[in-house]
Design a protein around this motif. Structure first.
Motif, PDB file in Angstrom:
ATOM      1  N   GLU A  26      11.630   8.513  36.090  1.00 42.10           N
ATOM      2  CA  GLU A  26      12.358   9.316  37.232  1.00 42.10           C
ATOM      3  C   GLU A  26      11.259   9.416  37.814  1.00 42.10           C
ATOM      4  N   VAL A  27      10.328   9.991  37.178  1.00 43.33           N
ATOM      5  CA  VAL A  27       9.452  11.032  38.623  1.00 43.33           C
ATOM      6  C   VAL A  27       9.088  10.414  39.394  1.00 43.33           C
ATOM      7  N   ALA A  28       8.234   8.809  39.150  1.00 47.02           N
ATOM      8  CA  ALA A  28       8.040   8.230  39.581  1.00 47.02           C
ATOM      9  C   ALA A  28       8.326   7.319  41.254  1.00 47.02           C
ATOM     10  N   THR A  29       9.381   7.414  40.612  1.00 46.26           N
ATOM     11  CA  THR A  29      10.608   6.181  41.668  1.00 46.26           C
ATOM     12  C   THR A  29      11.682   7.145  42.178  1.00 46.26           C
ATOM     13  N   SER A  30      11.727   7.837  42.033  1.00 46.29           N
ATOM     14  CA  SER A  30      12.643   9.087  43.064  1.00 46.29           C
ATOM     15  C   SER A  30      12.246   9.101  44.044  1.00 46.29           C
ATOM     16  N   VAL A  38       6.124  18.775  31.868  1.00 42.07           N
ATOM     17  CA  VAL A  38       7.680  17.942  32.753  1.00 42.07           C
ATOM     18  C   VAL A  38       7.149  16.459  33.355  1.00 42.07           C
ATOM     19  N   THR A  39       6.203  16.213  32.384  1.00 40.33           N
ATOM     20  CA  THR A  39       5.617  14.669  32.475  1.00 40.33           C
ATOM     21  C   THR A  39       5.702  14.025  31.214  1.00 40.33           C
ATOM     22  N   TYR A  40       6.426  12.676  31.706  1.00 40.05           N
ATOM     23  CA  TYR A  40       6.880  11.537  30.661  1.00 40.05           C
ATOM     24  C   TYR A  40       7.238  12.456  29.561  1.00 40.05           C
ATOM     25  N   GLY A  41       8.160  13.011  29.437  1.00 38.68           N
ATOM     26  CA  GLY A  41       8.884  13.977  28.664  1.00 38.68           C
ATOM     27  C   GLY A  41       8.302  15.061  28.208  1.00 38.68           C
ATOM     28  N   LEU A  51      -3.125  10.981  37.727  1.00 41.39           N
ATOM     29  CA  LEU A  51      -2.539  11.057  38.763  1.00 41.39           C
ATOM     30  C   LEU A  51      -1.453  12.119  38.800  1.00 41.39           C
ATOM     31  N   ARG A  52      -1.363  13.275  39.385  1.00 41.59           N
ATOM     32  CA  ARG A  52      -0.251  14.009  39.028  1.00 41.59           C
ATOM     33  C   ARG A  52      -0.385  15.294  40.069  1.00 41.59           C
ATOM     34  N   THR A  53       0.782  15.472  40.759  1.00 43.19           N
ATOM     35  CA  THR A  53       1.339  16.421  41.531  1.00 43.19           C
ATOM     36  C   THR A  53       2.237  17.765  40.972  1.00 43.19           C
ATOM     37  N   HIS A  54       1.943  18.604  40.823  1.00 43.96           N
ATOM     38  CA  HIS A  54       2.362  19.568  40.404  1.00 43.96           C
ATOM     39  C   HIS A  54       4.220  19.745  41.040  1.00 43.96           C
ATOM     40  N   GLY A  88       6.300  15.641  47.010  1.00 44.17           N
ATOM     41  CA  GLY A  88       6.742  15.126  47.985  1.00 44.17           C
ATOM     42  C   GLY A  88       6.018  16.100  49.685  1.00 44.17           C
ATOM     43  N   ARG A  89       5.152  16.142  49.879  1.00 45.57           N
ATOM     44  CA  ARG A  89       4.486  17.081  50.524  1.00 45.57           C
ATOM     45  C   ARG A  89       3.322  15.859  50.774  1.00 45.57           C
ATOM     46  N   GLY A  90       3.078  14.435  50.080  1.00 47.32           N
ATOM     47  CA  GLY A  90       1.641  14.017  50.664  1.00 47.32           C
ATOM     48  C   GLY A  90       0.059  14.067  49.700  1.00 47.32           C
ATOM     49  N   LEU A  91       0.304  15.419  49.151  1.00 45.77           N
ATOM     50  CA  LEU A  91      -0.947  15.714  48.152  1.00 45.77           C
ATOM     51  C   LEU A  91      -1.260  13.956  47.280  1.00 45.77           C
ATOM     52  N   ALA A  92      -0.411  13.663  46.677  1.00 43.65           N
ATOM     53  CA  ALA A  92      -0.681  12.449  45.832  1.00 43.65           C
ATOM     54  C   ALA A  92      -2.037  11.397  47.086  1.00 43.65           C
ATOM     55  N   ASP A 133       7.828  -0.711  37.966  1.00 44.58           N
ATOM     56  CA  ASP A 133       8.349  -0.196  38.743  1.00 44.58           C
ATOM     57  C   ASP A 133       7.738   1.108  38.986  1.00 44.58           C
ATOM     58  N   ASN A 134       6.456   1.554  38.705  1.00 47.37           N
ATOM     59  CA  ASN A 134       6.442   2.663  39.940  1.00 47.37           C
ATOM     60  C   ASN A 134       5.953   2.281  40.640  1.00 47.37           C
ATOM     61  N   LEU A 135       7.053   2.697  42.004  1.00 43.33           N
ATOM     62  CA  LEU A 135       7.020   3.045  43.202  1.00 43.33           C
ATOM     63  C   LEU A 135       5.975   3.062  44.078  1.00 43.33           C
ATOM     64  N   VAL A 136       5.597   5.092  43.973  1.00 43.74           N
ATOM     65  CA  VAL A 136       5.316   5.481  44.288  1.00 43.74           C
ATOM     66  C   VAL A 136       3.589   5.167  43.911  1.00 43.74           C
ATOM     67  N   SER A 137       3.102   4.693  42.949  1.00 50.46           N
ATOM     68  CA  SER A 137       1.845   4.226  42.575  1.00 50.46           C
ATOM     69  C   SER A 137       1.232   2.889  42.832  1.00 50.46           C
ATOM     70  N   LEU A 138       1.921   2.322  43.230  1.00 52.57           N
ATOM     71  CA  LEU A 138       2.117   0.931  43.401  1.00 52.57           C
ATOM     72  C   LEU A 138       1.832   1.407  45.556  1.00 52.57           C
ATOM     73  N   ARG A 139       2.828   1.764  45.743  1.00 55.15           N
ATOM     74  CA  ARG A 139       2.750   1.924  47.065  1.00 55.15           C
ATOM     75  C   ARG A 139       0.739   2.853  47.582  1.00 55.15           C
ATOM     76  N   LEU A 140       0.444   3.390  46.398  1.00 55.99           N
ATOM     77  CA  LEU A 140      -0.690   4.036  46.743  1.00 55.99           C
ATOM     78  C   LEU A 140      -1.848   3.512  46.532  1.00 55.99           C
ATOM     79  N   ALA A 141      -1.520   1.985  45.513  1.00 52.58           N
ATOM     80  CA  ALA A 141      -2.790   1.156  45.482  1.00 52.58           C
ATOM     81  C   ALA A 141      -3.141   0.127  46.718  1.00 52.58           C
TER      82      ALA A 141
HETATM   83  C1  COA Z   1       3.727  10.103  41.712  1.00 54.33           C
HETATM   84  C2  COA Z   1       2.910  11.808  41.918  1.00 54.33           C
HETATM   85  C3  COA Z   1       2.058  11.885  41.378  1.00 54.33           C
HETATM   86  C4  COA Z   1       3.608  11.747  43.308  1.00 54.33           C
HETATM   87  O1  COA Z   1       3.243  13.394  43.577  1.00 54.33           O
HETATM   88  P1  COA Z   1       3.264  13.443  45.134  1.00 54.33           P
HETATM   89  O2  COA Z   1       2.753  14.080  45.647  1.00 54.33           O
HETATM   90  O3  COA Z   1       5.168  13.809  45.586  1.00 54.33           O
HETATM   91  O4  COA Z   1       3.751  11.964  46.627  1.00 54.33           O
HETATM   92  P2  COA Z   1       3.186  11.968  47.748  1.00 54.33           P
HETATM   93  O5  COA Z   1       4.250  13.010  48.241  1.00 54.33           O
HETATM   94  O6  COA Z   1       1.324  11.981  48.357  1.00 54.33           O
HETATM   95  O7  COA Z   1       3.619  10.373  47.850  1.00 54.33           O
HETATM   96  C5  COA Z   1       2.693   9.735  47.736  1.00 54.33           C
HETATM   97  C6  COA Z   1       3.066   8.414  48.325  1.00 54.33           C
HETATM   98  O8  COA Z   1       3.980   7.598  48.065  1.00 54.33           O
HETATM   99  C7  COA Z   1       5.389   7.434  48.567  1.00 54.33           C
HETATM  100  N1  COA Z   1       7.024   7.191  48.143  1.00 54.33           N
HETATM  101  C8  COA Z   1       6.943   7.929  48.035  1.00 54.33           C
HETATM  102  N2  COA Z   1       7.981   8.037  47.340  1.00 54.33           N
HETATM  103  C9  COA Z   1       8.852   6.700  47.552  1.00 54.33           C
HETATM  104  C10 COA Z   1       9.196   5.992  46.378  1.00 54.33           C
HETATM  105  N3  COA Z   1      10.435   6.022  45.944  1.00 54.33           N
HETATM  106  N4  COA Z   1       8.919   4.285  46.868  1.00 54.33           N
HETATM  107  C11 COA Z   1       7.428   3.881  47.236  1.00 54.33           C
HETATM  108  N5  COA Z   1       7.208   5.174  48.472  1.00 54.33           N
HETATM  109  C12 COA Z   1       7.451   6.932  47.613  1.00 54.33           C
HETATM  110  C13 COA Z   1       5.102   8.058  49.981  1.00 54.33           C
HETATM  111  O9  COA Z   1       5.931   8.065  51.067  1.00 54.33           O
HETATM  112  C14 COA Z   1       3.265   8.806  49.710  1.00 54.33           C
HETATM  113  O10 COA Z   1       3.208   7.721  50.624  1.00 54.33           O
HETATM  114  P3  COA Z   1       2.136   7.767  52.021  1.00 54.33           P
HETATM  115  O11 COA Z   1       1.672   8.841  52.218  1.00 54.33           O
HETATM  116  O12 COA Z   1       2.197   6.366  52.433  1.00 54.33           O
HETATM  117  O13 COA Z   1       3.695   8.068  53.038  1.00 54.33           O
HETATM  118  C15 COA Z   1       4.008  12.417  41.263  1.00 54.33           C
HETATM  119  O14 COA Z   1       5.413  11.997  41.461  1.00 54.33           O
HETATM  120  C16 COA Z   1       4.063  12.735  39.699  1.00 54.33           C
HETATM  121  O15 COA Z   1       3.051  13.936  39.221  1.00 54.33           O
HETATM  122  N6  COA Z   1       4.165  11.908  38.800  1.00 54.33           N
HETATM  123  C17 COA Z   1       4.428  12.303  37.195  1.00 54.33           C
HETATM  124  C18 COA Z   1       2.828  10.960  36.954  1.00 54.33           C
HETATM  125  C19 COA Z   1       3.069   9.794  38.238  1.00 54.33           C
HETATM  126  O16 COA Z   1       4.033   8.810  37.570  1.00 54.33           O
HETATM  127  N7  COA Z   1       2.130   9.704  38.163  1.00 54.33           N
HETATM  128  C20 COA Z   1       1.697   8.557  38.801  1.00 54.33           C
HETATM  129  C21 COA Z   1       1.251   7.714  37.771  1.00 54.33           C
HETATM  130  S1  COA Z   1      -0.015   8.030  36.720  1.00 54.33           S
END
Ligand code: COA
Length: 346
Positions: free
Chosen positions: A12-16, A50-53, A105-108, A113-117, A149-157
């Motif tokens: 939920e956290v990572a793909t919302s 608030v992460t991983y239950g 990788l974690r964002t408080h 949603g501000r681009g910190l990760a 299915d961690n879309l954010v993580s894959l996007r960052l990769a």
């Molecule tokens: C995952 C997590 C670190 C993201 O932190 P964040 O600071 O909110 O992320 P950002 O705002 O920097 O967004 C990261 C990127 O993912 C993209 N993104 C955000 N939601 C997305 C989604 N649903 N699908 C695809 N990409 C998405 C953002 O656009 C951004 O990419 P960009 O810089 O090219 O625009 C945070 O939600 C978290 O701590 N989650 C719990 C732990 C976790 O899942 N960690 C990662 C795996 S270990």
């Protein structure tokens, strides 16, 4: 707390969808990049809650990262006025320093949603790239594992020039009597129980990882345990001995499959991490899982986290022994390892 919930919360956290960026407050560029410090414990505890239950390893992991700065570069982005940690990530060195392993990788929640990760990840990748350009340092590649299915993580990769190089099936389950009963009923009649297996000697374990290609059960050049992927080719003995010494890892064999498992406590749970390698033999895999469930119980674990190699994904999935992933363990997503080569291997 059910480890299964841990998985669904992670998802939920990572793909919302990206959270709305607050209109007020400092911009991403204003946050200060600095090493993680003891003053960050409280913010990390808030993130972990608030992460991983609530079963995040962050609280215990930062202690290791701060204690061993030769091996770890734990960076954070801190609020420009309060110096409070808003995002964190660590780069550790494994495989004798040849692999940079990115983790945690974690964002408080206040600052998501501000681009910190995104910014922090770029900064940490830049640290690794700079290190790989130093001929005195052994670093030659960057890797990490994440859920498929961690879309954010894959996007960052992708943004960091990393691509998927290996994958596994994985699942979580609380360790209770139901798990044992279900494992029993998932096996084919007459396929034998976990008592067929034995703990492997180091020689046997090494042979499983370093035998001739095609024969070895660790089908790739890696051994996976606890979300980390270790390079074994040419150094299996050292890697496996290191695992045994530092983590009380137990290896099981005896029926053409190979498995390893170890205990990992987090703030609230002790999990048993198991990896099973078998060549398309679902029954052998199930015997190994049952063997490790028994070890997990003996070691006081309350949850089992399972990885299984690519050859078993189909066998244990819906087209094969679907009952296993659907009923015995909850959820069966894939985990993937992403990699970027930083310096060609000579
Ligand atoms: C995952 C997590 C670190 C993201 O932190 P964040 O600071 O909110 O992320 P950002 O705002 O920097 O967004 C990261 C990127 O993912 C993209 N993104 C955000 N939601 C997305 C989604 N649903 N699908 C695809 N990409 C998405 C953002 O656009 C951004 O990419 P960009 O810089 O090219 O625009 C945070 O939600 C978290 O701590 N989650 C719990 C732990 C976790 O899942 N960690 C990662 C795996 S270990």
């Amino acid at each position: 707390m059910a480890a299964a919930a841990q998985v669904s919360n992670a998802s939920e956290v990572a793909t919302s969808p990206k959270a709305a960026v607050a209109a007020d407050g400092p911009s991403t560029a204003d946050f200060v990049l600095r090493p993680v410090a003891p003053c960050d414990r409280e913010a990390c505890a808030e993130i972990a809650a608030v992460t991983y239950g609530g079963h995040d390893y962050l609280v215990t992991a930062i202690e290791t990262w701060m204690a061993d700065t030769a091996k770890n570069t734990a960076l954070c982005l801190a609020h420009p006025e309060t110096n409070r940690l808003a995002a964190i990530e660590n780069l550790t060195r494994i495989d004798d320093g040849e692999t940079g392993w990115v983790e945690g990788l974690r964002t408080h929640p206040d600052w998501r949603g501000r681009g910190l990760a995104s910014r922090l990840h770029k900064e940490l990748v830049a640290v690794a790239v700079a290190e790989s350009e130093d001929p005195a340092k052994p670093l030659r590649r960057l890797r990490y594992t994440t859920r498929a299915d961690n879309l954010v993580s894959l996007r960052l990769a992708e943004a960091a020039g990393m691509s998927v190089v290996d994958s596994w099936g994985f699942a979580f389950q609380p360790l209770d009597e139901r798990l044992c009963d279900k494992l029993d009923s998932a096996r084919s009649p007459g396929s034998g129980g976990p008592e067929l297996l034995h703990e492997l000697t180091m020689e046997e374990a090494v042979a499983h990882c370093e035998g001739p290609t095609g024969d070895r059960l660790s089908t790739s050049k890696f051994v996976t345990i606890d979300w980390k992927v270790l390079q074994t080719v040419g150094r299996a003995r050292r890697v496996l001995q290191g695992l045994r010494d530092s983590h009380d890892t137990v290896f099981a064999g005896g029926d053409g499959a190979f498995s390893l498992g170890q205990k990992r406590p987090d703030a609230t749970t002790t999990s048993w991490f198991v990896t099973v390698y078998a060549a398309e033999d679902a029954d052998a895999a199930l015997r190994h899982i049952a063997w490790h469930v028994a070890r997990a119980a003996e070691n006081g674990a309350t949850a089992v986290m399972l990885f299984y190699n690519e050859a078993l994904i189909r066998e244990l999935g819906p087209e094969g022994r679907g009952v296993f992933v659907a009923d015995v363990f909850s959820g069966a997503p894939k985990a993937v390892m992403v990699e970027r080569e930083l310096r060609a291997t000579e």
